[in-house]
Design a protein around this motif. Sequence first.
Motif, PDB file in Angstrom:
ATOM      1  N   UNK A   1       0.883  -1.370  -0.099  1.00  0.00           N
ATOM      2  CA  UNK A   1      -0.033  -0.084  -0.134  1.00  0.00           C
ATOM      3  C   UNK A   1       0.837   1.378   0.067  1.00  0.00           C
ATOM      4  N   UNK A   2       1.973   1.305   0.826  1.00  0.00           N
ATOM      5  CA  UNK A   2       2.861   2.423   0.668  1.00  0.00           C
ATOM      6  C   UNK A   2       3.464   2.774  -0.516  1.00  0.00           C
ATOM      7  N   UNK A   3       3.939   1.538  -0.985  1.00  0.00           N
ATOM      8  CA  UNK A   3       4.917   1.824  -2.300  1.00  0.00           C
ATOM      9  C   UNK A   3       3.931   2.421  -3.521  1.00  0.00           C
ATOM     10  N   UNK A   4       2.609   1.838  -3.319  1.00  0.00           N
ATOM     11  CA  UNK A   4       1.711   2.110  -4.155  1.00  0.00           C
ATOM     12  C   UNK A   4       1.446   3.787  -4.040  1.00  0.00           C
ATOM     13  N   UNK A   5       1.533   4.350  -3.061  1.00  0.00           N
ATOM     14  CA  UNK A   5       1.268   5.852  -2.831  1.00  0.00           C
ATOM     15  C   UNK A   5       2.632   6.536  -3.221  1.00  0.00           C
ATOM     16  N   UNK A   6       3.441   5.844  -3.793  1.00  0.00           N
ATOM     17  CA  UNK A   6       4.792   6.780  -4.155  1.00  0.00           C
ATOM     18  C   UNK A   6       5.969   6.779  -3.237  1.00  0.00           C
ATOM     19  N   UNK A   7       5.714   6.080  -1.917  1.00  0.00           N
ATOM     20  CA  UNK A   7       6.721   6.404  -0.829  1.00  0.00           C
ATOM     21  C   UNK A   7       7.722   5.211  -0.842  1.00  0.00           C
ATOM     22  N   UNK A   8       8.750   5.381  -0.467  1.00  0.00           N
ATOM     23  CA  UNK A   8       9.769   4.104  -0.181  1.00  0.00           C
ATOM     24  C   UNK A   8       9.724   3.386   0.880  1.00  0.00           C
ATOM     25  N   UNK A   9       9.693   2.078   1.093  1.00  0.00           N
ATOM     26  CA  UNK A   9       9.521   1.965   2.363  1.00  0.00           C
ATOM     27  C   UNK A   9      11.069   1.210   2.921  1.00  0.00           C
ATOM     28  N   UNK A  10      11.470   2.016   3.946  1.00  0.00           N
ATOM     29  CA  UNK A  10      12.960   1.761   4.260  1.00  0.00           C
ATOM     30  C   UNK A  10      13.429   0.448   4.928  1.00  0.00           C
ATOM     31  N   UNK A  11      12.277  -0.149   5.539  1.00  0.00           N
ATOM     32  CA  UNK A  11      12.463  -1.701   6.156  1.00  0.00           C
ATOM     33  C   UNK A  11      11.186  -1.791   6.799  1.00  0.00           C
ATOM     34  N   UNK A  12      11.074  -3.114   7.261  1.00  0.00           N
ATOM     35  CA  UNK A  12      10.080  -3.566   8.072  1.00  0.00           C
ATOM     36  C   UNK A  12      10.611  -4.372   9.258  1.00  0.00           C
ATOM     37  N   UNK A  13      10.371  -4.031  10.609  1.00  0.00           N
ATOM     38  CA  UNK A  13      10.794  -4.329  11.562  1.00  0.00           C
ATOM     39  C   UNK A  13       9.858  -5.224  12.586  1.00  0.00           C
ATOM     40  N   UNK A  14      10.104  -6.244  13.222  1.00  0.00           N
ATOM     41  CA  UNK A  14       9.233  -7.031  13.805  1.00  0.00           C
ATOM     42  C   UNK A  14       9.558  -6.819  15.519  1.00  0.00           C
ATOM     43  N   UNK A  15      10.491  -6.235  15.984  1.00  0.00           N
ATOM     44  CA  UNK A  15      10.712  -5.900  17.182  1.00  0.00           C
ATOM     45  C   UNK A  15      11.190  -4.444  17.356  1.00  0.00           C
ATOM     46  N   UNK A  16      11.118  -4.120  18.954  1.00  0.00           N
ATOM     47  CA  UNK A  16      11.472  -2.754  19.065  1.00  0.00           C
ATOM     48  C   UNK A  16      13.060  -2.555  18.760  1.00  0.00           C
ATOM     49  N   UNK A  17      13.802  -3.343  19.186  1.00  0.00           N
ATOM     50  CA  UNK A  17      15.240  -3.000  18.839  1.00  0.00           C
ATOM     51  C   UNK A  17      15.631  -3.071  17.189  1.00  0.00           C
ATOM     52  N   UNK A  18      15.010  -4.106  16.756  1.00  0.00           N
ATOM     53  CA  UNK A  18      15.208  -4.129  14.976  1.00  0.00           C
ATOM     54  C   UNK A  18      14.494  -2.814  14.609  1.00  0.00           C
ATOM     55  N   UNK A  19      13.394  -2.318  15.064  1.00  0.00           N
ATOM     56  CA  UNK A  19      13.059  -0.678  14.526  1.00  0.00           C
ATOM     57  C   UNK A  19      13.976   0.394  14.727  1.00  0.00           C
ATOM     58  N   UNK A  20      14.515   0.253  15.943  1.00  0.00           N
ATOM     59  CA  UNK A  20      15.293   1.444  16.172  1.00  0.00           C
ATOM     60  C   UNK A  20      16.498   1.100  15.400  1.00  0.00           C
ATOM     61  N   UNK A  21      17.005  -0.215  14.986  1.00  0.00           N
ATOM     62  CA  UNK A  21      18.549  -0.215  14.305  1.00  0.00           C
ATOM     63  C   UNK A  21      18.035   0.237  12.756  1.00  0.00           C
ATOM     64  N   UNK A  22      16.803  -0.140  12.222  1.00  0.00           N
ATOM     65  CA  UNK A  22      16.334  -0.027  10.891  1.00  0.00           C
ATOM     66  C   UNK A  22      16.223   1.706  10.819  1.00  0.00           C
TER      67      UNK A  22
END
Length: 266
Positions: free
Chosen positions: A159-180
Amino acid sequence: MTQGDLSQAIGSALPYLRRYARALTGSQTTGDNYAAATLEAILADRSSTAEASTPKVGLFRVFHGIWASTGAPVVDEASGALAKAQDRLATLTPNSREALLLHTIEEFSLSDVAEIMQIETDEAEQLVRLARQEMADAVSGRVLIIEDEAIIAMDLESIVADLGHRVTGVARTRDAAVALAREDVPDLVLADIQLADNSSGIDAVNDILTELGARPVIFITAFPERLLTGERPEPAFLISKPYSEDQVRSAVSQAMFFCSTETLKA
């Protein structure tokens, strides 16, 4: 409907009016001020909701009467995100953003939107269509998705890509989100509340904002009522699970466009 029934119905709808007002203004404080003024108007004249098709529609209609009478203002800022938002708002067709939020995020039918805004149904439909186009054309950027369910994450990414935005990453945990977020700083964060290792999406977002600075955030949760309590700062953009594609598209466009920086404090 008795006075007690009406009060109960309005009370049940109030958290969603507050959500709508925050998304509309980009500010919890300003949004809550409008919600409070709406309740004061209803207490002063209970007949203001009597002719509405439902108490919830009546509540939102009274809000819109106040919103329209004040000229739908945003905070006057000389610089920064709100100043940019004001510049963008000036380019939109009047009332289109309101119609889009009512129809997609609050899930009112087009006929309900028309009743709330006191316009014809075909005009409401046109406003929603214009808002989608105008907001999608206005802003594009980088989006970090924090979601532990793979299928949902893939759907959000599409959905995000179809709107013309770039997805920087997908995180499954708190630590992974901060790292990304450190690796590729996002312009917007789209976050679930409960993550794979029982960590909190709220904590992940607050870590990111503390380290990298304010940016718009959209939370997704199966239990929105737990966050819409009025007891602490709340997200300006909150989507309920199960969500529709239209809700995500609208919220992402709104958040990126308006650059709301308010989020939860854990």
